[in-house]
Scaffold this motif. Structure first.
Motif, PDB file in Angstrom:
ATOM      1  N   GLU B 405      33.665  44.817  35.161  1.00 50.36           N
ATOM      2  CA  GLU B 405      33.525  45.260  36.562  1.00 50.36           C
ATOM      3  C   GLU B 405      32.629  44.313  37.351  1.00 50.36           C
ATOM      4  O   GLU B 405      32.895  44.017  38.519  1.00 50.36           O
ATOM      5  N   ILE B 406      31.544  43.844  36.715  1.00 47.56           N
ATOM      6  CA  ILE B 406      30.643  42.904  37.397  1.00 47.56           C
ATOM      7  C   ILE B 406      31.412  41.616  37.698  1.00 47.56           C
ATOM      8  O   ILE B 406      31.352  41.083  38.809  1.00 47.56           O
ATOM      9  N   ALA B 407      32.143  41.142  36.685  1.00 55.16           N
ATOM     10  CA  ALA B 407      32.926  39.921  36.892  1.00 55.16           C
ATOM     11  C   ALA B 407      33.942  40.131  38.010  1.00 55.16           C
ATOM     12  O   ALA B 407      34.173  39.236  38.834  1.00 55.16           O
ATOM     13  N   ALA B 408      34.533  41.337  38.073  1.00 52.43           N
ATOM     14  CA  ALA B 408      35.564  41.603  39.088  1.00 52.43           C
ATOM     15  C   ALA B 408      34.997  41.493  40.506  1.00 52.43           C
ATOM     16  O   ALA B 408      35.713  41.100  41.433  1.00 52.43           O
ATOM     17  N   LEU B 413      34.916  38.459  45.721  1.00 48.48           N
ATOM     18  CA  LEU B 413      34.305  37.553  46.706  1.00 48.48           C
ATOM     19  C   LEU B 413      35.093  36.244  46.789  1.00 48.48           C
ATOM     20  O   LEU B 413      35.368  35.744  47.887  1.00 48.48           O
ATOM     21  N   ALA B 414      35.462  35.707  45.634  1.00 51.00           N
ATOM     22  CA  ALA B 414      36.238  34.457  45.633  1.00 51.00           C
ATOM     23  C   ALA B 414      37.605  34.669  46.293  1.00 51.00           C
ATOM     24  O   ALA B 414      38.068  33.825  47.067  1.00 51.00           O
ATOM     25  N   PRO B 465      37.993  49.292  47.308  1.00 48.48           N
ATOM     26  CA  PRO B 465      37.107  49.509  46.161  1.00 48.48           C
ATOM     27  C   PRO B 465      36.319  48.212  45.895  1.00 48.48           C
ATOM     28  O   PRO B 465      36.877  47.124  46.050  1.00 48.48           O
ATOM     29  N   PRO B 466      35.027  48.295  45.532  1.00 50.99           N
ATOM     30  CA  PRO B 466      34.197  47.087  45.412  1.00 50.99           C
ATOM     31  C   PRO B 466      34.808  46.010  44.513  1.00 50.99           C
ATOM     32  O   PRO B 466      34.676  44.828  44.793  1.00 50.99           O
ATOM     33  N   THR B 467      35.460  46.425  43.432  1.00 56.18           N
ATOM     34  CA  THR B 467      36.019  45.412  42.525  1.00 56.18           C
ATOM     35  C   THR B 467      37.441  45.018  42.909  1.00 56.18           C
ATOM     36  O   THR B 467      38.050  44.187  42.250  1.00 56.18           O
ATOM     37  N   ALA B 468      37.967  45.640  43.960  1.00 57.62           N
ATOM     38  CA  ALA B 468      39.383  45.416  44.269  1.00 57.62           C
ATOM     39  C   ALA B 468      39.617  45.200  45.754  1.00 57.62           C
ATOM     40  O   ALA B 468      40.686  45.502  46.263  1.00 57.62           O
TER      41      ALA B 468
END
Lengths: 112, 510
Positions: B405-408, B413-414, B465-468
């Motif tokens: 999740e952190i990596a996501a 951002l990228a 969603p923060p990771t998506a």
């Protein structure tokens, strides 16, 4: 000043090289998108319109069908798309090189 | 108070693996010139592919994905598809074109293509932020493994891990160690798949190809122990699944350290085929990772553990837990631990070096001290490396999610910033500095809005969603870039001509 219509654009490619490349990119992208969205809509359709158990009962290569389709097949499909793209690009590059060599030889002959 | 023992055999294997990588790196450094001269054709492409895969494999792939699968079942497949499908985007839209720009980094590319120092600085700041976020995921993986090896708590393990990363970079730099990425990949893949084969064999499944063999374990979990992961889209909606999947794909094609593989490759054709090999090597890991999650569940079921485990720290260690519960030999468990640490180490050290170089090259001489000499920049790079490592360490003390999740978040951002900047930079000659600056700022807003406003405005949390967030974010940023670019003057004729003639081989027009 470059005229606006002379600037390169993915949707208005210039020259045969770019036109051919964008055409094959569009085909690969269509295959990429259709596989991802199609597979997930298929899984979602099975889950919502049929028994969810169906998903676990259907197995393929030992795996429940949705696990196989998403976890095994899609990465394989991506590799296949990349191979097809590269084969096309290699052939296209060979044709372009061939054309440019012939052009150079002809212009050399004229010079002689 | 009970102090868990130091795991001596795994510790020795970890030390041995690092010694092997350093020694082979020393040999690579002295051989590199001749190898570039003679490698090519088949070996070269496999080598490029192994380097791409080795560069890619991090704690998120080695530990995080299995943990995500263990905890969330089918939802984790979005990571598998996202982290492999992104390479299709990278290959067809960017890989060969990036090389033709002849630049060395994402800020270099953005600064040159958009002829703007502001855009270049913004890209550098984004790259550094991505480094920090991605680094936190790696530090978490390193700390979890070190905590187990040394029998210490998570917090001291983070500090020890950070010190080891800094020492590793200093020693490698002092000895002139080049990364032998080809060898590193093959060591990592063996360290990942061999224990999995032994696990499957121990349980009596088809161990020669455990990537398929674990299907029977899913059935056994259901029939013998009544455990099944929830239906694919019952706890996570189809939208959330697709949003995560596309975010990871856009992020893959926008991560600076992934793009960096293509700036200086020897030949375009080899680079393209290298991507195919790289994707195959990466897929080998992702075909295998879910099996760890399933087999760990099965071992727990057999040991009579309840199925309600939702501890993210425990889930991130599931690769190791499965091997320990199966009572595999200590050297096999050590191999797994060494693989995980090595993957995280190489990723985070490479990213920290790139991040500090970005600061000393793109920010310091332009914003802080114009006219800085080369030696000033070297000192600044070293100092910023330590600051970056300290920042990542501080954030890793209280990680905000699972490794994957952190990596996501870094991928989001990228995908919201660098990916659109590269995509339009390559494929639309009208994209200009104003457009890319507006686009990247929008991307930053879109990435962090769900973290800041997600609770206050539920709609933002649902749609982004923060990771998506890049599923909606990337198209939105592209739209902003197009609108602002059209409202501002077009880029110079020089760039338009470069893009047409040198990047896309368009014929000269009168």
């Amino acid at each position: 000043m470059h005229e606006p219509n002379k600037r390169v654009s993915f949707f208005r490619p210039r020259g045969s090289t770019m036109r051919g490349e964008t055409r094959v990119i569009k085909l690969v992208m269509a295959g990429w998108l259709a596989a991802i969205a199609g597979s997930q809509f298929f899984v979602w359709f099975l889950e919502t319109n049929h028994s969810a158990l169906l998903l676990n009962d259907y197995t393929f290569f030992n795996l429940p069908v949705h696990f196989w389709l998403t976890g095994q097949f899609l990465p394989l499909w991506f590799i296949l798309l990349c191979i097809l793209f590269n084969i096309w690009m290699d052939r296209h590059a060979a044709r372009s090189l061939d054309g440019s060599l012939r052009f150079r030889i002809r212009s050399g002959e004229r010079g002689d | 108070m009970y102090n868990p023992p130091v795991q001596l055999v795994p510790l020795a294997i970890v030390a041995g693996m690092f010694a092997l990588l350093i020694i082979s790196g020393l040999r690579t450094g002295s051989r590199q010139t001749s190898e570039y001269g003679f490698s090519g054709g088949y070996t070269g492409r496999v080598g490029i592919g192994a380097a791409i895969a080795s560069n890619w494999m991090s704690a998120a792939s080695f530990l995080g994905l299995a943990g995500m699968f263990y905890l969330k079942g089918y939802y984790a497949m979005a990571f598998v598809v996202g982290w492999t499908g992104g390479y299709v985007l990278l290959l067809v839209l960017m890989a060969s074109q990036i090389r033709r720009f002849g630049k060395y980094s994402a800020p270099d590319f953005v600064g040159f293509r958009y002829e703007s120092e502001v855009a270049r600085t913004l890209a550098a700041l984004i790259s550094i932020t991505i480094t920090i976020i991605y680094g936190v995921a790696q530090f978490k993986g390193i700390a979890l493994l070190l905590a187990w090896i040394f029998g210490i708590g998570y917090t001291p393990a983070v500090v020890i891990g950070a010190s080891l990363v800094v020492s590793f970079v200093v020693v490698s730099g002092a000895l002139g160690v080049a990364r032998n990425q080809k060898m590193q990949y093959f060591v990592l893949i063996i360290a990942f798949i061999l224990p999995l084969m032994l696990l499957a064999r121990k349980l009596g499944y088809f161990w020669l190809l455990p990537q398929f063999g674990y299907g029977a374990a899913i059935t056994d979990l259901q029939t013998q122990f009544g455990f099944a992961w929830s239906e694919p889209f019952s706890t996570v909606s189809l939208y959330q699944w697709l949003a995560l999947c596309f975010t990871l794909m856009f992020g893959t094609a926008g991560l600076p350290h992934v793009l960096a593989r293509f700036y200086m490759v020897p030949g375009i054709r080899d680079a393209r085929w290298g991507v195919v090999w790289g994707l195959f090597f990466i897929a080998l890991i992702y075909w295998s990772a879910p099996a760890y999650g399933v087999l760990a569940r099965l071992f727990e079921a057999r040991a009579g553990f309840p199925f309600n485990s939702a501890d993210p720290l425990a889930a991130d260690m599931v690769v190791l837990t499965a091997a320990r519960m199966a009572q595999l030999p200590a050297w096999v468990i050590g191999l797994l631990a060494a693989g995980g640490i090595s993957a995280a180490f190489s990723t985070v050290s490479g990213m920290l070096i790139t991040g500090s170089a970005s600061f000393s090259h793109d920010i310091y001489p332009r914003l802080i001290r114009p006219g800085a000499t080369e030696s000033d920049k070297v000192y600044v790079a070293k100092g910023f490396f330590l600051i970056l490592a300290a920042a990542v360490m501080a954030l890793a003390l209280k990680p905000w999610g699972m490794i994957a999740e952190i990596a996501a978040l870094a991928f989001a951002l990228a995908g919201n910033t660098i990916f659109p900047a590269f995509l339009l930079g390559i494929w639309w000659g009208r994209a200009n500095a104003a457009g890319v600056i507006a686009g990247m700022l929008t991307g930053i807003l879109v990435t962090f809005a769900p973290l800041v406003l997600g609770d206050a405005v539920p709609l933002i949390g649902t749609l982004l969603p923060p990771t998506a967030s890049a599923f909606i974010g990337a198209p939105l940023v592209l739209a902003v870039m197009v609108a602002v670019s059209l409202a501002a003057p077009p880029p110079s004729n020089g760039i338009a001509r470069f893009l047409a003639r040198d990047v896309h081989d368009c014929p000269e027009e009168p």
